[in-house]
Write an enzyme that holds these catalytic residues in place. Structure first.
Site, PDB file in Angstrom:
ATOM      1  CE1 TYR A 194      -4.025   2.128   0.720  1.00 36.47           C
ATOM      2  CE2 TYR A 194      -2.271   3.438   1.952  1.00 36.47           C
ATOM      3  CZ  TYR A 194      -3.652   3.369   1.367  1.00 36.47           C
ATOM      4  OH  TYR A 194      -4.392   4.542   1.251  1.00 36.47           O
ATOM      5  CG  ASP A 195       3.231   2.017   3.498  1.00 37.31           C
ATOM      6  OD1 ASP A 195       1.764   2.387   3.825  1.00 37.31           O
ATOM      7  OD2 ASP A 195       3.813   1.605   4.399  1.00 37.31           O
ATOM      8  CD  GLU A 248     -29.658   1.712  11.676  1.00 38.83           C
ATOM      9  OE1 GLU A 248     -28.881   2.317  11.577  1.00 38.83           O
ATOM     10  OE2 GLU A 248     -30.782   2.120  10.854  1.00 38.83           O
ATOM     11  CE  LYS A 274     -29.094   8.618  19.384  1.00 36.89           C
ATOM     12  NZ  LYS A 274     -27.933   9.378  19.497  1.00 36.89           N
ATOM     13  CG  ASP A 277     -22.178   8.766  23.327  1.00 38.84           C
ATOM     14  OD1 ASP A 277     -22.702   9.683  22.919  1.00 38.84           O
ATOM     15  OD2 ASP A 277     -21.698   8.594  24.610  1.00 38.84           O
ATOM     16  NE  ARG A 323     -29.547  16.468  14.460  1.00 32.08           N
ATOM     17  CZ  ARG A 323     -30.156  17.523  15.175  1.00 32.08           C
ATOM     18  NH1 ARG A 323     -29.203  18.451  15.872  1.00 32.08           N
ATOM     19  NH2 ARG A 323     -31.439  17.578  15.310  1.00 32.08           N
ATOM     20  CD  GLU A 338     -23.795   9.373  15.825  1.00 30.34           C
ATOM     21  OE1 GLU A 338     -24.913   9.766  14.863  1.00 30.34           O
ATOM     22  OE2 GLU A 338     -23.794   9.693  16.892  1.00 30.34           O
ATOM     23  CE1 TYR A 380     -19.992   0.140  11.317  1.00 36.23           C
ATOM     24  CE2 TYR A 380     -19.962   1.013  13.519  1.00 36.23           C
ATOM     25  CZ  TYR A 380     -19.614  -0.210  12.691  1.00 36.23           C
ATOM     26  OH  TYR A 380     -18.870  -1.366  13.028  1.00 36.23           O
ATOM     27  CE  LYS A 412     -30.156   9.355  24.384  1.00 34.74           C
ATOM     28  NZ  LYS A 412     -28.851   9.922  24.401  1.00 34.74           N
ATOM     29  CB  CYS A 448      -4.421  13.065  59.398  1.00 35.46           C
ATOM     30  SG  CYS A 448      -6.131  11.846  59.522  1.00 35.46           S
ATOM     31  CB  CYS A 467      -5.776  11.791  63.787  1.00 31.52           C
ATOM     32  SG  CYS A 467      -4.407  11.515  62.936  1.00 31.52           S
ATOM     33  CB  CYS A 482      -3.100   9.567  58.293  1.00 30.61           C
ATOM     34  SG  CYS A 482      -2.857   9.632  60.081  1.00 30.61           S
ATOM     35  CB  CYS A 493      -5.175   8.090  62.611  1.00 31.21           C
ATOM     36  SG  CYS A 493      -6.631   8.605  61.518  1.00 31.21           S
TER      37      CYS A 493
HETATM   38  O1  I6G Z   1     -28.640  10.595  15.369  1.00 29.77           O
HETATM   39  C1  I6G Z   1     -28.933   9.513  14.782  1.00 29.77           C
HETATM   40  C2  I6G Z   1     -28.355   8.532  15.254  1.00 29.77           C
HETATM   41  C3  I6G Z   1     -28.671   7.164  14.535  1.00 29.77           C
HETATM   42  C4  I6G Z   1     -29.812   9.299  13.834  1.00 29.77           C
HETATM   43  C5  I6G Z   1     -30.152   8.059  13.347  1.00 29.77           C
HETATM   44  C6  I6G Z   1     -29.512   7.164  13.454  1.00 29.77           C
HETATM   45  O2  I6G Z   1     -29.828   5.806  13.186  1.00 29.77           O
HETATM   46  C7  I6G Z   1     -29.109   4.760  13.382  1.00 29.77           C
HETATM   47  N1  I6G Z   1     -31.438   8.100  12.455  1.00 29.77           N
HETATM   48  C8  I6G Z   1     -32.138   9.189  12.145  1.00 29.77           C
HETATM   49  C9  I6G Z   1     -33.308   9.035  11.388  1.00 29.77           C
HETATM   50  C10 I6G Z   1     -31.839  10.369  12.989  1.00 29.77           C
HETATM   51  N2  I6G Z   1     -30.807  10.705  13.674  1.00 29.77           N
HETATM   52  C11 I6G Z   1     -32.707  11.660  12.574  1.00 29.77           C
END
Ligand code: I6G
Length: 712
Positions: free
Chosen positions: A34-35, A111, A113, A115, A134, A170, A220, A311, A410, A413, A428, A434
């Site tokens: 690749y390099d 799916e 969610k 973070d 967003r 995300e 993703y 959540k 401390c 004491c 201490c 103590c």
């Molecule tokens: O903020 C989001 C995270 C994940 C999403 C979402 C999502 O789907 C896995 N899907 C929608 C339709 C929206 N926000 C508005």
């Protein structure tokens, strides 16, 4: 081949390798290949700037810093998701979907969610042209250059592509990448990010995309936004397949589920897998699979009615740091504790959280008055992760607050606070004088795995301390101090209870050497170390004598070190350490499995304390006893010292140790010239190398059996 087509060919090849490596996790060429291709392309592009192109894989390394981010209008708003806090709310969501569509049961796509941060990626004729945050849903910021550096985001789409398509997904930071960032920031003294989400957000908001390129961000895709000339499929699950075909990573955990029961089962299942995913998720998104049904359901206040986010109970929350107080543990360790404005996190109300030690407080730079991030995951003690300093005002206010300082006395004491060199914990120095240490030490002393004095609980011990009846563990067995008469005078102590306590105290006198050792509460001596020390030394006198010899040895070795260091300074050059200086500082104690220099130093210090020796003597005088050590077994291994290393086939370490001891052999934790045999299994490491260097015989399990069975 013309230069232009050569460049084009290299770009396609490199993007294909990228896709296989980052999206499919199935690389087809070694990194070196690749390099090589990458360098070839870089060279051609440098020689022919007329063919420069923003979608070239060479552009993923980032470019010159910008002055700021430009606003972008989303062509279709980026909506937010309705949140369901509990199962009832999820059931409400499903009921509304079924009622509107007039169906018995709805098909959803579930799916995890992530973070992370939602982004929009626009492609024209398959080429990535713009990426945006967003923002407020209608307007975001143009972060194209930063998104280009994320290898999992394709710069060119594969297969049949519409003239215009916007993909949503995300951006997040996998936990391994987050750990790397924390380690690097700690090493360089930079501000340590508080969690993967903040670290990802900070990385995406860099004006210098070369910095973003160095952050291990991932992505993703979860849906298609605005498009032109694309014939949308009937189902969301098919749209996800289309995204995969275009070259996007789509979570492998996405599943089609049926009805509310399918949703709940998925939620529970992913909750169990959560800790092993390698990235943070904060819940599950459920979306109606049927796209026509979505049209019918529509949206309300910028939230689609066909989707929701269920959540997990938040494990992190922000709150006010109202104060920092100090707690004293049974070994005198002083722990800073955060007093917080109560906050609901991880399923409980939290108003105290540990700050571990003052080094951590400094590293996290939290100050009283700051808004802090608190984490409570599972049964783990809540902890303060860091200050939340998201805007200029918060940063300014933070800087005006005084930095927390370690106590010099401390808090219980007023004793001196000491910090042993190389240790992060301050203690201490007042020992059992103590009150906090005495109470902690007594609770430990009577606990189940120690002297196991049933019926002597924390509250009763507190009364005995406060009334000056008990001032050391030995006092518990002193009948002039603790007796039925004295106990019945205490609060809530009937005669019957008092005699039960006295009987339990009497009962506990017959114990084992291991329990006795553990009950003494020497720092760093837990159950396992107590067991190993008991095995090695058999009795308290032998252990104390070894600790005294080792303390002398360590002192002599320290003198050697200081002399060498003085010589080094004088001659201004490094001097090789002598063999005596390189040997274990505490040879007898360090011969015990898993006892290293720090643990050995604690043991020596503990037994050198006159007060501790006095307590031990009094306990023995009062009749605390244990069976005499068994005479060492005799057998063909008598007089031989063994060390075990690596994984032995078919037997555990404990079994192998027992076998050696049953045949008269002795065990040691480290290889030295006094070692007779190293029993080595698979993946043996440094001990094997040391044994070979010292000429110690290295044997396997079969050879051990031959030794045991041999006549000589
Ligand atoms: O903020 C989001 C995270 C994940 C999403 C979402 C999502 O789907 C896995 N899907 C929608 C339709 C929206 N926000 C508005």
């Amino acid at each position: 081949m013309s230069v232009a087509s050569n460049i084009e060919r290299l770009r396609r090849q490199l993007e294909e390798h990228n896709h296989r490596y980052y999206v499919l996790d199935d690389p087809s060429v070694p990194d070196a290949e690749y390099d090589r291709l990458f360098e070839q392309l870089q060279k051609l592009e440098a020689e022919h700037p007329e063919f420069a192109s923003a979608d070239s894989p060479t552009q993923r390394v980032g470019g010159a810093p910008r002055a700021g981010f430009v606003e972008v209008q989303h062509r279709l708003p980026m909506q937010s998701l309705r949140k369901c806090a509990d199962e009832d709310e999820l059931r409400d969501f499903d009921r509304r979907v079924r009622e509107t569509l007039n169906v018995e049961s709805a098909a959803y796509v579930a799916e995890p969610k992530l973070d992370g941060l939602a982004v929009s990626l626009s492609y024209e004729h398959g080429v990535f042209v713009r990426g945006a945050t967003r923002g407020d849903g209608a307007t975001g910021e143009d972060i194209t250059e930063n998104l280009r550096t994320i290898r999992r985001i394709p710069l060119r789409l594969r297969g049949d592509v519409p003239p215009v398509v916007e993909v949503r997904g995300e951006v997040y930071l996998p936990l391994a990448g987050f750990k790397r960032m924390v380690d690097e920031a700690t090493a360089s003294g930079d501000k340590v990010p508080v969690n993967p989400r903040n670290a990802a957000a900070g990385s995406l908001r860099q004006l210098d995309s070369r910095i973003t390129a160095r952050r291990p961000l991932a992505f993703y895709a979860y849906g298609v936004g605005y498009s032109e000339g694309w014939k949308a499929p009937k189902r969301h699950s098919q749209a996800l397949e289309q995204l995969r075909d275009w070259g996007f990573p789509v979570s492998e955990h996405v599943r089609a589920v049926q009805g509310i029961d399918g949703c709940i089962a998925f939620f529970e299942d992913i909750g169990r897998k959560r800790a092993g995913l390698g990235f943070d998720i904060d819940g599950v998104v459920f979306k109606l699979d049927d796209l026509a049904g979505r049209e019918e359901l529509g949206s309300v206040s910028r939230e689609p009615r066909w989707a929701c986010a269920y959540k997990f109970a938040a494990e992190e929350a922000q709150t006010l740091l109202e104060g920092i107080e100090f707690q004293v543990g049974r070994t005198g360790a002083i722990t800073p504790v955060a007093r917080l404005k109560p906050v609901f996190v991880g399923g409980a109300n939290v108003s105290n959280a540990t700050l571990h030690n003052m080094d951590e407080v400094k590293r996290k730079d939290v100050r009283v008055g700051d808004t802090v991030l608190v984490r409570r995951a599972g049964d783990v003690i809540p902890e303060v992760i860091g200050a939340v300093l998201e805007d200029e005002a918060a940063r300014e206010a933070h800087l005006l607050r005084p930095e927390p300082e370690m106590l010099t006395e401390c808090p219980v004491c007023n004793g001196k606070v000491e910090r042993v060199e190389g240790e992060v914990v301050a203690r201490c120095a007042n020992g059992l004088s103590c009150r906090a240490q005495l109470h902690g030490a007594l609770i430990h002393f009577v606990s189940r795995k120690a002297m196991d004095v049933e019926k002597l609980g924390e509250k009763l011990l507190a009364q005995l301390i406060d009334q000056n009846i008990v001032r050391s563990p030995a006092d518990i067995y002193d009948t002039t101090k603790v007796n039925a008469g004295v106990l019945t005078d205490l609060e809530r102590m009937a005669e019957k209870s008092a005699s039960n306590v006295i009987a339990a105290i009497e009962d506990s006198k017959s114990t084992t050497f291991q329990r006795f050792l553990y009950s003494l509460g020497c720092p760093q001596v837990g159950e396992t170390t107590a067991r190993d020390l008991a095995r090695q030394f058999g009795d308290i006198e032998a252990l104390i004598a070894a600790a005294e010899r080792d303390a002398e040895h360590a002192k002599a070795q320290r003198a050697l070190r200081l002399a060498r260091e003085a010589q080094e300074r004088e001659q201004d050059k490094k001097i090789r350490r002598s063999e005596a200086e390189r040997a274990p500082a505490y040879p007898e104690l360090q011969a015990v499995p898993d006892v290293g220099e720090t643990v050995a130093a604690h043991i020596c210090l503990f037994f050198s304390e006159p007060h501790n020796r006095e307590v031990i003597a009094k306990l023995l005088e009062a009749g605390v006893n244990w069976p005499a050590p068994k005479a060492a077994a005799t057998g063909n291994l008598s007089g031989k010292t063994f060390v075990i290393t690596g994984t032995l086939p078919g037997v555990s370490r404990e079994e192998a140790s027992a076998l050696i001891e049953a045949n008269g052999g002795k065990l040691s934790g480290s290889v030295s010239k006094n070692t007779d045999f190293l029993l080595a299994g698979e993946a043996a490491g440094s001990k094997l190398a040391k044994a070979e260097k010292l000429g110690v015989s290295v044997i396997d399990l079969a050879a051990l059996h031959r030794l045991i069975e041999s006549a000589d």
